[in-house]
Design a protein around this motif. Structure first.
Motif, PDB file in Angstrom:
ATOM      1  N   LYS A  17       8.258 -15.536  41.992  1.00 23.92           N
ATOM      2  CA  LYS A  17       9.437 -15.951  42.751  1.00 23.92           C
ATOM      3  C   LYS A  17       9.107 -16.187  44.221  1.00 23.92           C
ATOM      4  CE  LYS A  17      12.828 -13.092  43.819  1.00 23.92           C
ATOM      5  NZ  LYS A  17      14.037 -12.243  43.730  1.00 23.92           N
ATOM      6  N   VAL A  18       9.645 -17.283  44.735  1.00 20.42           N
ATOM      7  CA  VAL A  18       9.554 -17.627  46.152  1.00 20.42           C
ATOM      8  C   VAL A  18      10.985 -17.752  46.657  1.00 20.42           C
ATOM      9  CG1 VAL A  18       8.860 -19.417  47.788  1.00 20.42           C
ATOM     10  CG2 VAL A  18       7.359 -18.827  45.879  1.00 20.42           C
ATOM     11  N   ARG A  19      11.258 -17.114  47.792  1.00 18.36           N
ATOM     12  CA  ARG A  19      12.623 -17.123  48.328  1.00 18.36           C
ATOM     13  C   ARG A  19      12.619 -17.582  49.775  1.00 18.36           C
ATOM     14  NH1 ARG A  19      15.924 -11.680  48.951  1.00 18.36           N
ATOM     15  NH2 ARG A  19      17.265 -12.405  50.599  1.00 18.36           N
ATOM     16  N   PHE A  20      13.488 -18.532  50.072  1.00 21.25           N
ATOM     17  CA  PHE A  20      13.676 -19.011  51.437  1.00 21.25           C
ATOM     18  C   PHE A  20      15.110 -18.739  51.851  1.00 21.25           C
ATOM     19  CE2 PHE A  20      10.423 -21.957  49.727  1.00 21.25           C
ATOM     20  CZ  PHE A  20       9.397 -21.689  50.612  1.00 21.25           C
ATOM     21  N   GLU A  21      15.302 -18.278  53.079  1.00 21.78           N
ATOM     22  CA  GLU A  21      16.642 -18.089  53.629  1.00 21.78           C
ATOM     23  C   GLU A  21      16.887 -19.155  54.682  1.00 21.78           C
ATOM     24  OE1 GLU A  21      17.758 -14.233  55.016  1.00 21.78           O
ATOM     25  OE2 GLU A  21      17.168 -13.254  53.148  1.00 21.78           O
ATOM     26  N   PHE A  22      18.074 -19.739  54.624  1.00 18.94           N
ATOM     27  CA  PHE A  22      18.460 -20.803  55.542  1.00 18.94           C
ATOM     28  C   PHE A  22      19.667 -20.362  56.346  1.00 18.94           C
ATOM     29  CE2 PHE A  22      16.388 -22.717  51.932  1.00 18.94           C
ATOM     30  CZ  PHE A  22      15.598 -23.709  52.471  1.00 18.94           C
ATOM     31  N   LYS A  23      19.722 -20.772  57.600  1.00 23.50           N
ATOM     32  CA  LYS A  23      20.915 -20.537  58.406  1.00 23.50           C
ATOM     33  C   LYS A  23      22.083 -21.288  57.794  1.00 23.50           C
ATOM     34  CE  LYS A  23      19.037 -18.052  61.608  1.00 23.50           C
ATOM     35  NZ  LYS A  23      19.421 -16.703  61.883  1.00 23.50           N
ATOM     36  N   GLY A  24      23.288 -20.846  58.073  1.00 20.26           N
ATOM     37  CA  GLY A  24      24.491 -21.431  57.478  1.00 20.26           C
ATOM     38  C   GLY A  24      24.650 -22.921  57.704  1.00 20.26           C
ATOM     39  N   SER A  25      23.999 -23.471  58.731  1.00 25.68           N
ATOM     40  CA  SER A  25      24.131 -24.901  59.021  1.00 25.68           C
ATOM     41  C   SER A  25      23.346 -25.775  58.045  1.00 25.68           C
ATOM     42  CB  SER A  25      23.673 -25.189  60.452  1.00 25.68           C
ATOM     43  OG  SER A  25      22.307 -24.838  60.604  1.00 25.68           O
TER      44      SER A  25
ATOM     45  N   PHE B 171      11.417 -16.844  55.397  1.00 21.55           N
ATOM     46  CA  PHE B 171      11.833 -17.422  56.669  1.00 21.55           C
ATOM     47  C   PHE B 171      13.356 -17.421  56.794  1.00 21.55           C
ATOM     48  CE2 PHE B 171       8.231 -19.973  55.028  1.00 21.55           C
ATOM     49  CZ  PHE B 171       7.266 -19.614  55.944  1.00 21.55           C
ATOM     50  N   LYS B 172      13.848 -17.420  58.018  1.00 21.76           N
ATOM     51  CA  LYS B 172      15.242 -17.762  58.326  1.00 21.76           C
ATOM     52  C   LYS B 172      15.158 -19.141  58.946  1.00 21.76           C
ATOM     53  CE  LYS B 172      17.475 -13.666  57.953  1.00 21.76           C
ATOM     54  NZ  LYS B 172      18.784 -13.333  57.529  1.00 21.76           N
ATOM     55  N   LEU B 173      15.529 -20.148  58.188  1.00 25.54           N
ATOM     56  CA  LEU B 173      15.234 -21.535  58.546  1.00 25.54           C
ATOM     57  C   LEU B 173      16.452 -22.286  59.062  1.00 25.54           C
ATOM     58  CD1 LEU B 173      13.164 -22.115  55.325  1.00 25.54           C
ATOM     59  CD2 LEU B 173      12.236 -21.939  57.630  1.00 25.54           C
ATOM     60  N   ASN B 174      16.216 -23.126  60.045  1.00 22.83           N
ATOM     61  CA  ASN B 174      17.209 -24.042  60.593  1.00 22.83           C
ATOM     62  C   ASN B 174      16.769 -25.465  60.315  1.00 22.83           C
ATOM     63  OD1 ASN B 174      19.155 -22.377  62.050  1.00 22.83           O
ATOM     64  ND2 ASN B 174      17.412 -21.806  63.321  1.00 22.83           N
ATOM     65  N   PRO B 175      17.704 -26.363  60.031  1.00 21.30           N
ATOM     66  CA  PRO B 175      17.309 -27.767  59.861  1.00 21.30           C
ATOM     67  C   PRO B 175      16.655 -28.290  61.134  1.00 21.30           C
ATOM     68  CG  PRO B 175      19.593 -27.419  59.180  1.00 21.30           C
ATOM     69  CD  PRO B 175      19.135 -26.160  59.853  1.00 21.30           C
ATOM     70  N   THR B 176      15.641 -29.126  60.960  1.00 22.09           N
ATOM     71  CA  THR B 176      14.944 -29.744  62.084  1.00 22.09           C
ATOM     72  C   THR B 176      14.640 -31.192  61.710  1.00 22.09           C
ATOM     73  OG1 THR B 176      13.148 -29.444  63.683  1.00 22.09           O
ATOM     74  CG2 THR B 176      12.612 -29.062  61.384  1.00 22.09           C
ATOM     75  N   PRO B 177      14.573 -32.092  62.656  1.00 23.50           N
ATOM     76  CA  PRO B 177      14.257 -33.487  62.318  1.00 23.50           C
ATOM     77  C   PRO B 177      12.894 -33.612  61.647  1.00 23.50           C
ATOM     78  CG  PRO B 177      15.028 -33.308  64.593  1.00 23.50           C
ATOM     79  CD  PRO B 177      14.821 -31.916  64.089  1.00 23.50           C
ATOM     80  N   VAL B 178      12.831 -34.421  60.623  1.00 24.43           N
ATOM     81  CA  VAL B 178      11.585 -34.660  59.881  1.00 24.43           C
ATOM     82  C   VAL B 178      10.491 -35.129  60.832  1.00 24.43           C
ATOM     83  CG1 VAL B 178      10.540 -36.181  58.149  1.00 24.43           C
ATOM     84  CG2 VAL B 178      12.747 -35.102  57.694  1.00 24.43           C
ATOM     85  N   GLU B 179      10.856 -35.946  61.799  1.00 30.69           N
ATOM     86  CA  GLU B 179       9.882 -36.502  62.732  1.00 30.69           C
ATOM     87  C   GLU B 179       9.155 -35.413  63.525  1.00 30.69           C
ATOM     88  OE1 GLU B 179      13.318 -37.423  62.967  1.00 30.69           O
ATOM     89  OE2 GLU B 179      12.917 -38.946  61.449  1.00 30.69           O
ATOM     90  N   SER B 180       9.818 -34.265  63.737  1.00 28.20           N
ATOM     91  CA  SER B 180       9.207 -33.197  64.528  1.00 28.20           C
ATOM     92  C   SER B 180       8.003 -32.561  63.827  1.00 28.20           C
ATOM     93  CB  SER B 180      10.245 -32.123  64.867  1.00 28.20           C
ATOM     94  OG  SER B 180      10.635 -31.423  63.697  1.00 28.20           O
TER      95      SER B 180
ATOM     96  N   PHE C 153      31.012 -13.579  55.495  1.00 19.74           N
ATOM     97  CA  PHE C 153      30.306 -12.532  56.232  1.00 19.74           C
ATOM     98  C   PHE C 153      28.790 -12.674  56.141  1.00 19.74           C
ATOM     99  CE2 PHE C 153      34.447 -10.716  55.143  1.00 19.74           C
ATOM    100  CZ  PHE C 153      34.920 -10.500  56.429  1.00 19.74           C
ATOM    101  N   ASP C 154      28.299 -13.188  55.024  1.00 18.39           N
ATOM    102  CA  ASP C 154      26.866 -13.459  54.856  1.00 18.39           C
ATOM    103  C   ASP C 154      26.655 -14.924  55.215  1.00 18.39           C
ATOM    104  OD1 ASP C 154      24.230 -13.698  54.157  1.00 18.39           O
ATOM    105  OD2 ASP C 154      24.518 -13.320  52.022  1.00 18.39           O
ATOM    106  N   LEU C 155      26.172 -15.174  56.408  1.00 20.79           N
ATOM    107  CA  LEU C 155      26.108 -16.539  56.931  1.00 20.79           C
ATOM    108  C   LEU C 155      24.864 -17.305  56.514  1.00 20.79           C
ATOM    109  CD1 LEU C 155      27.464 -15.813  60.520  1.00 20.79           C
ATOM    110  CD2 LEU C 155      28.722 -16.588  58.500  1.00 20.79           C
ATOM    111  N   ASP C 156      23.972 -16.656  55.783  1.00 19.88           N
ATOM    112  CA  ASP C 156      22.741 -17.317  55.361  1.00 19.88           C
ATOM    113  C   ASP C 156      22.842 -17.810  53.924  1.00 19.88           C
ATOM    114  OD1 ASP C 156      21.568 -16.738  57.816  1.00 19.88           O
ATOM    115  OD2 ASP C 156      20.760 -14.832  57.119  1.00 19.88           O
ATOM    116  N   ALA C 157      22.242 -18.959  53.680  1.00 14.93           N
ATOM    117  CA  ALA C 157      22.127 -19.500  52.323  1.00 14.93           C
ATOM    118  C   ALA C 157      20.714 -19.212  51.832  1.00 14.93           C
ATOM    119  CB  ALA C 157      22.397 -21.004  52.341  1.00 14.93           C
ATOM    120  N   GLU C 158      20.539 -19.184  50.513  1.00 15.93           N
ATOM    121  CA  GLU C 158      19.234 -18.848  49.959  1.00 15.93           C
ATOM    122  C   GLU C 158      18.823 -19.828  48.873  1.00 15.93           C
ATOM    123  OE1 GLU C 158      19.505 -14.839  48.545  1.00 15.93           O
ATOM    124  OE2 GLU C 158      20.042 -14.064  50.522  1.00 15.93           O
TER     125      GLU C 158
END
Length: 124
Positions: free
Chosen positions: A101-109, A10-19, A86-91
């Motif tokens: 191995k399981v890999r998740f990609e997160f947006k820079g935020s 996934f390319k993941l963005n933080p979202t409120p837990v309540e959602s 230049f690589d704005l995603d965290a992993e």
């Protein structure tokens, strides 16, 4: 089960837990709580006090869903990679006994260091 061997999930963005609380409440055991939540375009991941729940939304309508439960107790090693200039995603890479191995990609935020600290708290 989600095909974790097929690169990043996934390319993941933080979202409120309540959602995600209503969506996941029937899956949680007593005294298990959602600590952090992240969403992609359709799929999402929740970090709970016991495991990681990865949800793959399938089909045209999105009514079919695959819930993968990844218990912290099965993590053998993990790695975080912060976002760069230049690589704005965290992993986050996790190695699970019996799964690999399981890999998740997160947006820079996303605060990947906090995620790593949370994983360390439950694994170490």
């Amino acid at each position: 089960m989600i095909d974790f061997a097929n690169g990043s999930v996934f390319k993941l963005n933080p979202t409120p837990v309540e959602s995600l609380a209503d969506e996941l409440s029937r899956l949680l055991i007593p005294e298990e709580t959602i600590l952090a939540a992240f969403k992609g375009p359709r799929d999402f991941v929740a970090f709970t006090s016991k495991r990681i729940v990865a949800v793959n939304v399938q089909g045209l309508t999105g009514k079919k869903r695959d819930y993968s439960s990844l218990p912290y107790s099965k993590i053998q090693a993990f790695s975080i990679e912060t976002a760069g200039t230049f690589d704005l995603d965290a992993e986050l890479e996790l190695w699970f006994s019996g799964l690999g191995k399981v890999r998740f990609e997160f947006k820079g935020s996303a605060d990947i260091r906090s995620i790593g600290r949370m994983i360390a708290h439950y694994v170490l």
